[in-house]
Scaffold this active site. Structure first.
Site, PDB file in Angstrom:
ATOM      1  N   ALA A  65       0.867  -1.171   0.000  1.00  0.00           N
ATOM      2  CA  ALA A  65       0.000   0.000   0.000  1.00  0.00           C
ATOM      3  C   ALA A  65       0.908   1.226   0.000  1.00  0.00           C
ATOM      4  O   ALA A  65       2.064   1.149   0.432  1.00  0.00           O
ATOM      5  CB  ALA A  65      -0.877  -0.014   1.242  1.00  0.00           C
ATOM      6  N   GLY A  69       0.562  -4.932   0.842  1.00  0.00           N
ATOM      7  CA  GLY A  69      -0.621  -4.951  -0.015  1.00  0.00           C
ATOM      8  C   GLY A  69      -0.357  -5.601  -1.372  1.00  0.00           C
ATOM      9  O   GLY A  69      -1.281  -6.113  -2.003  1.00  0.00           O
ATOM     10  N   GLU A 112      -0.771  -9.160  -0.739  1.00  0.00           N
ATOM     11  CA  GLU A 112      -2.201  -9.362  -0.464  1.00  0.00           C
ATOM     12  C   GLU A 112      -3.034  -9.282  -1.744  1.00  0.00           C
ATOM     13  O   GLU A 112      -3.983 -10.045  -1.929  1.00  0.00           O
ATOM     14  CB  GLU A 112      -2.660  -8.322   0.564  1.00  0.00           C
ATOM     15  CG  GLU A 112      -2.031  -8.576   1.930  1.00  0.00           C
ATOM     16  CD  GLU A 112      -2.168  -7.396   2.891  1.00  0.00           C
ATOM     17  OE1 GLU A 112      -1.713  -6.283   2.533  1.00  0.00           O
ATOM     18  OE2 GLU A 112      -2.723  -7.571   3.979  1.00  0.00           O
ATOM     19  N   GLU A 154       4.636  -5.149   7.115  1.00  0.00           N
ATOM     20  CA  GLU A 154       3.950  -4.053   7.819  1.00  0.00           C
ATOM     21  C   GLU A 154       4.466  -3.862   9.235  1.00  0.00           C
ATOM     22  O   GLU A 154       4.492  -2.748   9.750  1.00  0.00           O
ATOM     23  CB  GLU A 154       2.438  -4.327   7.867  1.00  0.00           C
ATOM     24  CG  GLU A 154       1.721  -4.219   6.529  1.00  0.00           C
ATOM     25  CD  GLU A 154       1.719  -5.509   5.729  1.00  0.00           C
ATOM     26  OE1 GLU A 154       2.469  -6.455   6.081  1.00  0.00           O
ATOM     27  OE2 GLU A 154       0.974  -5.576   4.738  1.00  0.00           O
TER      28      GLU A 154
HETATM   29  N1  CAA Z   1       4.648   3.169  -0.615  1.00  0.00           N
HETATM   30  C1  CAA Z   1       5.067   4.337  -1.147  1.00  0.00           C
HETATM   31  N2  CAA Z   1       6.206   4.457  -1.840  1.00  0.00           N
HETATM   32  C2  CAA Z   1       6.975   3.361  -1.986  1.00  0.00           C
HETATM   33  C3  CAA Z   1       6.601   2.121  -1.445  1.00  0.00           C
HETATM   34  C4  CAA Z   1       5.372   2.050  -0.737  1.00  0.00           C
HETATM   35  N3  CAA Z   1       4.898   0.882  -0.221  1.00  0.00           N
HETATM   36  N4  CAA Z   1       7.566   1.215  -1.738  1.00  0.00           N
HETATM   37  C5  CAA Z   1       8.504   1.874  -2.445  1.00  0.00           C
HETATM   38  N5  CAA Z   1       8.156   3.177  -2.596  1.00  0.00           N
HETATM   39  C6  CAA Z   1       8.894   4.230  -3.274  1.00  0.00           C
HETATM   40  C7  CAA Z   1      10.097   4.676  -2.468  1.00  0.00           C
HETATM   41  O1  CAA Z   1       9.718   5.607  -1.473  1.00  0.00           O
HETATM   42  C8  CAA Z   1      10.964   5.284  -3.550  1.00  0.00           C
HETATM   43  O2  CAA Z   1      10.472   6.557  -3.859  1.00  0.00           O
HETATM   44  P1  CAA Z   1      11.490   7.828  -3.941  1.00  0.00           P
HETATM   45  O3  CAA Z   1      12.390   7.476  -5.105  1.00  0.00           O
HETATM   46  O4  CAA Z   1      10.594   8.975  -4.198  1.00  0.00           O
HETATM   47  O5  CAA Z   1      12.232   7.857  -2.656  1.00  0.00           O
HETATM   48  C9  CAA Z   1      10.673   4.379  -4.761  1.00  0.00           C
HETATM   49  O6  CAA Z   1       9.442   3.730  -4.481  1.00  0.00           O
HETATM   50  C10 CAA Z   1      11.734   3.314  -4.962  1.00  0.00           C
HETATM   51  O7  CAA Z   1      11.859   2.613  -3.750  1.00  0.00           O
HETATM   52  P2  CAA Z   1      13.276   2.331  -3.012  1.00  0.00           P
HETATM   53  O8  CAA Z   1      14.220   3.429  -3.317  1.00  0.00           O
HETATM   54  O9  CAA Z   1      12.988   2.054  -1.578  1.00  0.00           O
HETATM   55  O10 CAA Z   1      13.719   1.019  -3.791  1.00  0.00           O
HETATM   56  P3  CAA Z   1      14.709  -0.124  -3.252  1.00  0.00           P
HETATM   57  O11 CAA Z   1      14.994  -0.990  -4.435  1.00  0.00           O
HETATM   58  O12 CAA Z   1      15.857   0.468  -2.515  1.00  0.00           O
HETATM   59  O13 CAA Z   1      13.847  -0.957  -2.174  1.00  0.00           O
HETATM   60  C11 CAA Z   1      11.881  -2.109  -1.363  1.00  0.00           C
HETATM   61  C12 CAA Z   1      12.743  -1.701  -2.589  1.00  0.00           C
HETATM   62  C13 CAA Z   1      12.625  -3.091  -0.492  1.00  0.00           C
HETATM   63  C14 CAA Z   1      10.623  -2.769  -1.923  1.00  0.00           C
HETATM   64  C15 CAA Z   1      11.538  -0.830  -0.558  1.00  0.00           C
HETATM   65  O14 CAA Z   1      11.010   0.156  -1.441  1.00  0.00           O
HETATM   66  C16 CAA Z   1      10.501  -1.050   0.511  1.00  0.00           C
HETATM   67  O15 CAA Z   1      10.814  -1.593   1.562  1.00  0.00           O
HETATM   68  N6  CAA Z   1       9.226  -0.620   0.280  1.00  0.00           N
HETATM   69  C17 CAA Z   1       8.190  -0.668   1.272  1.00  0.00           C
HETATM   70  C18 CAA Z   1       7.684  -2.084   1.475  1.00  0.00           C
HETATM   71  C19 CAA Z   1       6.595  -2.085   2.527  1.00  0.00           C
HETATM   72  O16 CAA Z   1       6.821  -1.772   3.684  1.00  0.00           O
HETATM   73  N7  CAA Z   1       5.363  -2.477   2.121  1.00  0.00           N
HETATM   74  C20 CAA Z   1       4.221  -2.520   3.010  1.00  0.00           C
HETATM   75  C21 CAA Z   1       3.435  -1.230   2.891  1.00  0.00           C
HETATM   76  S1  CAA Z   1       2.121  -1.095   4.088  1.00  0.00           S
HETATM   77  C22 CAA Z   1       0.904  -2.101   3.505  1.00  0.00           C
HETATM   78  O17 CAA Z   1       1.012  -2.645   2.432  1.00  0.00           O
HETATM   79  C23 CAA Z   1      -0.305  -2.223   4.377  1.00  0.00           C
HETATM   80  C24 CAA Z   1      -1.255  -3.282   3.945  1.00  0.00           C
HETATM   81  O18 CAA Z   1      -1.320  -4.339   4.499  1.00  0.00           O
HETATM   82  C25 CAA Z   1      -2.173  -3.055   2.857  1.00  0.00           C
END
Ligand code: CAA
Length: 257
Positions: free
Chosen positions: A65, A108, A111, A131
Protein backbone atom coordinates in the site's frame (compact mmCIF):
# COMPACT_ATOMS: atom_id res chain seq x y z
CA UNK A 1 -10.74 4.07 -21.18
CA UNK A 2 -7.65 6.05 -20.19
CA UNK A 3 -6.14 5.13 -16.82
CA UNK A 4 -3.45 6.94 -14.87
CA UNK A 5 -1.84 4.10 -12.90
CA UNK A 6 -2.53 0.92 -14.88
CA UNK A 7 -2.30 -0.31 -18.46
CA UNK A 8 -4.88 -2.64 -19.92
CA UNK A 9 -4.70 -4.87 -22.94
CA UNK A 10 -6.80 -7.64 -24.45
CA UNK A 11 -5.59 -10.41 -26.66
CA UNK A 12 -8.32 -12.76 -27.82
CA UNK A 13 -10.25 -13.77 -24.70
CA UNK A 14 -7.47 -12.79 -22.29
CA UNK A 15 -7.34 -9.38 -20.57
CA UNK A 16 -4.20 -8.09 -18.87
CA UNK A 17 -4.06 -5.37 -16.23
CA UNK A 18 -0.52 -4.05 -15.66
CA UNK A 19 0.16 -1.99 -12.54
CA UNK A 20 2.06 1.04 -13.74
CA UNK A 21 3.46 3.36 -11.07
CA UNK A 22 7.15 2.61 -11.66
CA UNK A 23 8.31 5.63 -9.65
CA UNK A 24 6.71 4.10 -6.52
CA UNK A 25 7.34 0.40 -7.30
CA UNK A 26 3.61 0.10 -8.05
CA UNK A 27 2.60 1.09 -4.52
CA UNK A 28 -1.15 0.76 -4.26
CA UNK A 29 -2.69 4.19 -3.83
CA UNK A 30 -6.41 4.98 -3.99
CA UNK A 31 -6.30 5.83 -7.69
CA UNK A 32 -4.61 2.56 -8.56
CA UNK A 33 -7.06 0.62 -6.40
CA UNK A 34 -10.05 2.25 -8.08
CA UNK A 35 -8.59 1.73 -11.53
CA UNK A 36 -7.74 -1.96 -10.99
CA UNK A 37 -11.25 -2.58 -9.68
CA UNK A 38 -12.91 -0.66 -12.53
CA UNK A 39 -10.85 -2.50 -15.16
CA UNK A 40 -11.41 -5.92 -13.59
CA UNK A 41 -15.17 -5.33 -13.27
CA UNK A 42 -15.28 -4.16 -16.89
CA UNK A 43 -13.56 -7.35 -18.08
CA UNK A 44 -15.80 -9.43 -15.83
CA UNK A 45 -18.83 -7.96 -17.58
CA UNK A 46 -17.33 -8.37 -21.07
CA UNK A 47 -18.63 -11.55 -22.73
CA UNK A 48 -15.53 -11.60 -24.93
CA UNK A 49 -13.16 -12.15 -21.99
CA UNK A 50 -12.58 -15.52 -20.29
CA UNK A 51 -9.58 -14.87 -18.03
CA UNK A 52 -7.80 -11.88 -16.50
CA UNK A 53 -4.09 -11.50 -15.72
CA UNK A 54 -2.85 -8.93 -13.20
CA UNK A 55 0.85 -8.16 -13.36
CA UNK A 56 3.42 -5.50 -12.47
CA UNK A 57 6.96 -4.76 -13.63
CA UNK A 58 10.13 -6.85 -13.61
CA UNK A 59 11.23 -5.09 -10.39
CA UNK A 60 7.93 -5.02 -8.52
CA UNK A 61 4.51 -6.57 -8.75
CA UNK A 62 3.69 -4.04 -6.01
CA UNK A 63 5.74 -2.89 -3.00
CA UNK A 64 2.65 -2.51 -0.82
CA UNK A 65 0.00 0.00 0.00
CA UNK A 66 1.21 3.56 -0.60
CA UNK A 67 2.94 4.46 2.66
CA UNK A 68 3.18 8.13 1.72
CA UNK A 69 -0.58 8.30 1.14
CA UNK A 70 -1.33 6.70 4.53
CA UNK A 71 1.37 8.05 6.84
CA UNK A 72 -0.40 11.17 8.13
CA UNK A 73 -3.92 9.79 8.49
CA UNK A 74 -5.94 9.43 11.69
CA UNK A 75 -7.77 6.34 12.92
CA UNK A 76 -11.23 7.88 12.65
CA UNK A 77 -10.58 8.95 9.09
CA UNK A 78 -9.38 5.41 8.20
CA UNK A 79 -12.41 3.91 9.91
CA UNK A 80 -14.94 6.23 8.28
CA UNK A 81 -13.40 5.66 4.87
CA UNK A 82 -13.14 1.92 5.63
CA UNK A 83 -9.63 2.10 4.18
CA UNK A 84 -8.79 -0.86 1.87
CA UNK A 85 -12.40 -2.20 1.96
CA UNK A 86 -13.00 -1.48 -1.76
CA UNK A 87 -10.40 -4.15 -2.60
CA UNK A 88 -13.06 -6.68 -1.61
CA UNK A 89 -14.78 -5.81 -4.88
CA UNK A 90 -11.90 -7.47 -6.70
CA UNK A 91 -12.64 -10.72 -4.88
CA UNK A 92 -16.20 -10.53 -6.21
CA UNK A 93 -15.00 -10.72 -9.82
CA UNK A 94 -16.40 -14.04 -11.06
CA UNK A 95 -13.98 -14.83 -13.89
CA UNK A 96 -10.60 -16.42 -13.12
CA UNK A 97 -7.78 -13.99 -12.30
CA UNK A 98 -4.09 -14.97 -12.45
CA UNK A 99 -1.49 -12.88 -10.60
CA UNK A 100 1.75 -12.91 -12.63
CA UNK A 101 4.34 -11.81 -10.07
CA UNK A 102 7.94 -10.72 -10.67
CA UNK A 103 10.08 -8.87 -8.13
CA UNK A 104 8.61 -7.47 -4.93
CA UNK A 105 5.12 -8.49 -3.82
CA UNK A 106 5.12 -6.92 -0.38
CA UNK A 107 2.39 -5.94 2.05
CA UNK A 108 -0.62 -4.95 -0.02
CA UNK A 109 1.22 -6.27 -3.08
CA UNK A 110 1.39 -9.77 -1.62
CA UNK A 111 -2.20 -9.36 -0.46
CA UNK A 112 -3.36 -8.30 -3.92
CA UNK A 113 -1.61 -11.31 -5.47
CA UNK A 114 -3.36 -13.55 -2.93
CA UNK A 115 -6.76 -12.04 -3.81
CA UNK A 116 -6.25 -13.44 -7.31
CA UNK A 117 -7.15 -17.08 -7.99
CA UNK A 118 -3.59 -18.25 -8.22
CA UNK A 119 -0.10 -16.84 -8.46
CA UNK A 120 2.35 -17.58 -11.26
CA UNK A 121 5.74 -16.46 -9.98
CA UNK A 122 8.88 -15.40 -11.80
CA UNK A 123 12.05 -16.81 -10.26
CA UNK A 124 12.77 -13.21 -9.17
CA UNK A 125 9.59 -12.96 -7.05
CA UNK A 126 9.84 -11.99 -3.38
CA UNK A 127 6.83 -12.14 -1.11
CA UNK A 128 6.47 -10.55 2.30
CA UNK A 129 4.22 -8.87 4.82
CA UNK A 130 6.65 -6.25 6.20
CA UNK A 131 3.95 -4.05 7.82
CA UNK A 132 5.32 -4.91 11.26
CA UNK A 133 8.44 -2.89 10.42
CA UNK A 134 6.16 0.13 9.94
CA UNK A 135 4.51 -0.42 13.31
CA UNK A 136 1.27 -1.77 11.85
CA UNK A 137 -0.28 -5.07 10.76
CA UNK A 138 -1.39 -6.29 7.32
CA UNK A 139 -4.62 -4.57 6.27
CA UNK A 140 -5.68 -6.11 2.97
CA UNK A 141 -6.17 -9.69 4.16
CA UNK A 142 -2.55 -10.81 4.65
CA UNK A 143 -2.98 -12.29 8.11
CA UNK A 144 -5.92 -14.34 6.81
CA UNK A 145 -5.01 -15.33 3.26
CA UNK A 146 -1.31 -15.95 3.92
CA UNK A 147 -2.24 -18.21 6.84
CA UNK A 148 -4.64 -20.17 4.67
CA UNK A 149 -2.03 -20.41 1.90
CA UNK A 150 1.12 -21.37 3.83
CA UNK A 151 -0.13 -22.39 7.28
CA UNK A 152 0.16 -20.77 10.69
CA UNK A 153 3.88 -21.27 11.35
CA UNK A 154 5.18 -19.57 8.21
CA UNK A 155 2.45 -16.90 8.20
CA UNK A 156 3.21 -15.99 11.80
CA UNK A 157 6.94 -15.92 11.20
CA UNK A 158 6.60 -13.77 8.08
CA UNK A 159 4.11 -11.32 9.59
CA UNK A 160 5.99 -11.06 12.90
CA UNK A 161 9.43 -10.53 11.37
CA UNK A 162 8.61 -9.00 7.98
CA UNK A 163 11.11 -11.28 6.26
CA UNK A 164 10.73 -11.95 2.53
CA UNK A 165 10.09 -15.37 1.01
CA UNK A 166 11.73 -16.11 -2.33
CA UNK A 167 9.96 -17.84 -5.21
CA UNK A 168 11.35 -21.31 -4.37
CA UNK A 169 10.11 -21.15 -0.81
CA UNK A 170 6.79 -19.69 -1.94
CA UNK A 171 6.25 -22.62 -4.29
CA UNK A 172 7.31 -25.15 -1.64
CA UNK A 173 4.89 -23.55 0.81
CA UNK A 174 1.90 -23.53 -1.54
CA UNK A 175 1.73 -19.76 -1.96
CA UNK A 176 2.37 -19.93 -5.70
CA UNK A 177 1.19 -22.41 -8.31
CA UNK A 178 4.37 -22.49 -10.37
CA UNK A 179 7.70 -20.71 -10.97
CA UNK A 180 8.90 -19.68 -14.41
CA UNK A 181 12.03 -17.82 -15.56
CA UNK A 182 11.52 -14.07 -15.15
CA UNK A 183 11.90 -13.38 -18.88
CA UNK A 184 9.14 -15.89 -19.66
CA UNK A 185 6.64 -14.72 -17.04
CA UNK A 186 4.25 -12.81 -19.29
CA UNK A 187 4.42 -15.39 -22.05
CA UNK A 188 3.66 -18.24 -19.61
CA UNK A 189 0.89 -16.25 -17.92
CA UNK A 190 -0.68 -15.56 -21.30
CA UNK A 191 -0.50 -19.26 -22.22
CA UNK A 192 -2.14 -20.28 -18.96
CA UNK A 193 -4.81 -17.61 -19.33
CA UNK A 194 -5.51 -18.67 -22.92
CA UNK A 195 -5.91 -22.27 -21.79
CA UNK A 196 -8.39 -21.23 -19.12
CA UNK A 197 -10.21 -18.83 -21.45
CA UNK A 198 -10.54 -21.66 -23.98
CA UNK A 199 -12.59 -23.74 -21.53
CA UNK A 200 -16.33 -23.33 -21.03
CA UNK A 201 -16.76 -20.05 -19.12
CA UNK A 202 -19.70 -21.26 -16.97
CA UNK A 203 -17.48 -24.19 -15.93
CA UNK A 204 -14.42 -22.08 -15.05
CA UNK A 205 -16.58 -19.59 -13.16
CA UNK A 206 -18.25 -22.39 -11.24
CA UNK A 207 -14.85 -23.94 -10.42
CA UNK A 208 -13.64 -20.60 -9.06
CA UNK A 209 -16.80 -20.26 -6.97
CA UNK A 210 -16.56 -23.82 -5.65
CA UNK A 211 -12.87 -23.71 -4.73
CA UNK A 212 -13.35 -20.37 -2.99
CA UNK A 213 -16.36 -21.78 -1.14
CA UNK A 214 -14.01 -24.27 0.53
CA UNK A 215 -12.54 -21.40 2.56
CA UNK A 216 -15.93 -20.29 3.86
CA UNK A 217 -17.92 -23.40 4.80
CA UNK A 218 -17.61 -26.84 6.42
CA UNK A 219 -16.41 -29.79 4.32
CA UNK A 220 -19.91 -31.33 4.22
CA UNK A 221 -21.47 -28.04 3.08
CA UNK A 222 -18.74 -27.48 0.53
CA UNK A 223 -19.08 -30.95 -0.95
CA UNK A 224 -22.88 -30.53 -1.13
CA UNK A 225 -22.42 -27.12 -2.81
CA UNK A 226 -20.00 -28.65 -5.33
CA UNK A 227 -22.41 -31.49 -6.13
CA UNK A 228 -25.33 -29.11 -6.75
CA UNK A 229 -23.15 -26.96 -9.01
CA UNK A 230 -22.02 -30.13 -10.81
CA UNK A 231 -25.65 -31.09 -11.39
CA UNK A 232 -26.55 -27.64 -12.71
CA UNK A 233 -23.64 -27.89 -15.15
CA UNK A 234 -25.78 -30.34 -17.13
CA UNK A 235 -27.92 -27.33 -18.14
CA UNK A 236 -24.83 -25.91 -19.88
CA UNK A 237 -24.68 -26.78 -23.58
CA UNK A 238 -20.92 -27.11 -23.15
CA UNK A 239 -21.42 -30.21 -20.99
CA UNK A 240 -23.14 -31.93 -23.92
CA UNK A 241 -20.45 -30.70 -26.30
CA UNK A 242 -17.53 -31.56 -24.02
CA UNK A 243 -18.69 -35.09 -23.33
CA UNK A 244 -19.73 -35.72 -26.97
CA UNK A 245 -16.32 -34.49 -28.14
CA UNK A 246 -14.59 -36.92 -25.77
CA UNK A 247 -16.66 -39.86 -27.01
CA UNK A 248 -16.18 -38.87 -30.66
CA UNK A 249 -12.42 -38.40 -30.08
CA UNK A 250 -12.32 -34.78 -31.27
CA UNK A 251 -11.61 -31.37 -29.72
CA UNK A 252 -14.63 -29.71 -28.10
CA UNK A 253 -16.11 -26.59 -29.62
CA UNK A 254 -17.52 -24.82 -26.59
CA UNK A 255 -20.33 -22.32 -27.05
CA UNK A 256 -19.23 -20.28 -24.03
CA UNK A 257 -15.56 -19.76 -24.73
N1 CAA B 1 4.65 3.17 -0.61
C1 CAA B 1 5.07 4.34 -1.15
N2 CAA B 1 6.21 4.46 -1.84
C2 CAA B 1 6.97 3.36 -1.99
C3 CAA B 1 6.60 2.12 -1.45
C4 CAA B 1 5.37 2.05 -0.74
N3 CAA B 1 4.90 0.88 -0.22
N4 CAA B 1 7.57 1.21 -1.74
C5 CAA B 1 8.50 1.87 -2.44
N5 CAA B 1 8.16 3.18 -2.60
C6 CAA B 1 8.89 4.23 -3.27
C7 CAA B 1 10.10 4.68 -2.47
O1 CAA B 1 9.72 5.61 -1.47
C8 CAA B 1 10.96 5.28 -3.55
O2 CAA B 1 10.47 6.56 -3.86
P1 CAA B 1 11.49 7.83 -3.94
O3 CAA B 1 12.39 7.48 -5.10
O4 CAA B 1 10.59 8.97 -4.20
O5 CAA B 1 12.23 7.86 -2.66
C9 CAA B 1 10.67 4.38 -4.76
O6 CAA B 1 9.44 3.73 -4.48
C10 CAA B 1 11.73 3.31 -4.96
O7 CAA B 1 11.86 2.61 -3.75
P2 CAA B 1 13.28 2.33 -3.01
O8 CAA B 1 14.22 3.43 -3.32
O9 CAA B 1 12.99 2.05 -1.58
O10 CAA B 1 13.72 1.02 -3.79
P3 CAA B 1 14.71 -0.12 -3.25
O11 CAA B 1 14.99 -0.99 -4.44
O12 CAA B 1 15.86 0.47 -2.51
O13 CAA B 1 13.85 -0.96 -2.17
C11 CAA B 1 11.88 -2.11 -1.36
C12 CAA B 1 12.74 -1.70 -2.59
C13 CAA B 1 12.62 -3.09 -0.49
C14 CAA B 1 10.62 -2.77 -1.92
C15 CAA B 1 11.54 -0.83 -0.56
O14 CAA B 1 11.01 0.16 -1.44
C16 CAA B 1 10.50 -1.05 0.51
O15 CAA B 1 10.81 -1.59 1.56
N6 CAA B 1 9.23 -0.62 0.28
C17 CAA B 1 8.19 -0.67 1.27
C18 CAA B 1 7.68 -2.08 1.47
C19 CAA B 1 6.60 -2.08 2.53
O16 CAA B 1 6.82 -1.77 3.68
N7 CAA B 1 5.36 -2.48 2.12
C20 CAA B 1 4.22 -2.52 3.01
C21 CAA B 1 3.44 -1.23 2.89
S1 CAA B 1 2.12 -1.09 4.09
C22 CAA B 1 0.90 -2.10 3.51
O17 CAA B 1 1.01 -2.65 2.43
C23 CAA B 1 -0.31 -2.22 4.38
C24 CAA B 1 -1.25 -3.28 3.95
O18 CAA B 1 -1.32 -4.34 4.50
C25 CAA B 1 -2.17 -3.06 2.86
Amino acid sequence: MAYETILTETQGRVATITLNRPQALNALNATLMNEVIAAAKGFDADAGIGCIVITGSAKAFAAGADIKEMAGREATEMYLADWFAPWEELTRVRKPIIAAVAGFALGGGCELAMMCDFILAADSAKFGQPEVKLGVIPGMGGSQRLTRAVGKAKAMEMCLTGRFMDAEEAERSGLVARIVPADKLLEEAAKLAETIAGMSLPATMAIKESVNRSFEVTLAEGVRFERRVFHSGFANADQKEGMAAFIEKRAPNFKHS
